[in-house]
Design an enzyme around this catalytic site. Structure first.
Site, PDB file in Angstrom:
ATOM      1  CB  CYS A   1      -0.570   2.561   4.016  1.00 11.00           C
ATOM      2  SG  CYS A   1      -2.027   1.855   3.267  1.00 11.00           S
ATOM      3  CG  ASP A   2       3.199   1.200   4.404  1.00  9.05           C
ATOM      4  OD1 ASP A   2       2.745   1.692   5.452  1.00  9.05           O
ATOM      5  OD2 ASP A   2       3.009   0.022   4.070  1.00  9.05           O
TER       6      ASP A   2
ATOM      7  CB  CYS B   1      -0.935  -0.009   1.215  1.00 12.96           C
ATOM      8  SG  CYS B   1      -1.969   1.471   1.308  1.00 12.96           S
TER       9      CYS B   1
END
Ligand code: NDP
Length: 369
Positions: free
Chosen positions: A151-152, A148
């Protein structure tokens, strides 16, 4: 041995942000929800708490200005759901019958009947199954390997670094394009010499000077160390079989997602990949009384905060339904738990016996005005 029978107004399947938010709302509404979550199973990629349990820093969940660890966030969600009286049951569901209400769910030990069902079983990122990909300590998952980018990608470990994205579909193009905001360069490793992604996404990636393509390339292993996380990948040209080590600081696996909907095949409407279809105006599926929220019905946003948002929507939809209020269906009609259908133009109500009455008493059905 006979099975224990349980009956609930609201049964929620799944304990990620969507399921737990639905639990918080329905518990606060005094509906005494039963939340069923799957036991932890590395092979099936299930973990009570959902995908955030395999995430480290969560920096984009509102309300945590310093960020929070994924598992810690899910512990908070769960405590909040418990505080208002959610009951939890950790078990596998072996079958569901949605043909009649109350709906029936079978486990090895229970026969559960539910007046409404909220499905929040999520989706799992597809993984390659190569060495180095698994979660720390078995690999570098959460320490340089991610599925992701949103997200990261912004995490310090990936900033100004060279990163590899694996895949050739829209997800891979989107992840690669997003990562160029932070990374020095992004290499897309694709197993063929043609992308599957839509033309517009391909063009965006081709036009991005920070993206480079590694065609006909398989990633056989993710390399690294405990101290530094990911340090490279082992690449193989699928045509020549030549292998080489390619240095990089992060790997984003973007080969698609699989929604957890096998249990509902043949009973609920799904798209061609298996995502549950919901109304668009509500979280209603095609079966009145069954609602879906979170990643199990969302192939586009896939964020903890959007999952939590749709969990709240599903809870309110279930409450409305149990209060005999109409809920919008995928067809555009609205239905009540008594089986009344309000036509999509809101002009008429079709009663369970098929008779039609005007929705607005002053407006006759079929009138031109
Ligand atoms: P897709 O199934 O479309 O693409 C998966 C990609 O991963 C393919 O290129 C495939 O290669 C590759 N792949 C699959 N398995 C392996 C493997 N074992 N080893 C190496 N490569 C592998 O999935 P997406 O997640 O990209 O897209 C799913 C759907 O979601 C699509 O309909 C897409 O349009 C949509 N979507 C839309 C977005 C948007 O519009 N913003 C964003 C993201 C997704 P190969 O091509 O060789 O099969």
């Amino acid at each position: 041995m006979s099975k224990e029978a349980l009956h609930r107004d609201v049964v929620i399947l799944g304990s990620g942000p969507a399921g737990l938010t639905a639990a918080i709302y329905t518990a606060r509404a005094n509906l005494k929800p039963l939340l069923i979550d799957a036991p932890a199973d590395a092979e099936k990629q299930t973990a009570p708490g959902g995908q955030l349990m395999i995430t480290t820093d969560v920096e984009n969940y509102p309300g945590f200005s310093d960020g929070i660890q994924g598992p810690d966030l899910m512990i908070e969600f769960r405590r909040q759901a418990e505080r208002f009286g959610t009951d939890f049951l950790e078990t596998w569901i072996s079958g569901v019958d949605l043909s009649n209400r109350p709906f029936t769910l079978h486990t090895s030990d229970h026969l559960i009947s539910a007046e409404t069902l909220i499905i929040a079983t999520g989706a799992a990122a597809k993984w390659l199954g190569i060495p180095g990909e698994a979660k720390v300590p078995f690999g570098f998952g959460g320490h340089g390997v991610s599925a992701c980018a949103t997200c990261d990608g912004p995490l310090p470990a990936f900033r100004n670094q060279e990163l590899v994205v694996i895949g050739g579909g829209d997800t891979a193009m989107e992840e690669a394009t997003f990562l160029t905001r932070y990374a020095a360069r992004v290499f897309v490793a694709h197993r063929r010499e043609k992308l599957r992604a839509s033309k517009i996404m391909q063009q965006k990636a081709f036009n991005n000077p920070k993206i480079e393509f590694l065609w006909n390339t398989a990633v056989d292993e993710i390399l690294g160390s405990k101290e530094h996380g990911v340090t490279g990948v082992s690449l193989r040209n699928v045509k020549s079989n030549d292998q080489r080590v390619f240095p990089c600081s992060g790997v984003f696996v973007a080969i698609g997602h699989k929604p957890n909907t096998d249990l509902f095949k043949g009973q609920l409407e799904m798209d061609e990949i298996g995502y549950l279809r919901t109304s668009g105006h509500s979280t209603a599926t095609n079966v009145p009384g069954v609602f879906a929220c979170g990643d199990v019905q969302d192939s586009v946003y896939r964020q903890a905060v959007t999952a939590a948002g749709t969990g709240c929507m599903a809870a309110i939809d279930a409450e409305r339904f149990l209060d005999h209020l109409p809920v919008a269906m995928p067809s555009g009609e609205e239905v009540t738990d008594a089986g009344e259908h309000i036509t999509s133009d809101h002009r008429a109500i079709i009663e369970p016996d098929g008779s039609m009455i005007p929705n607005n008493p002053e407006q006759l059905v079929g009138s031109e005005d």
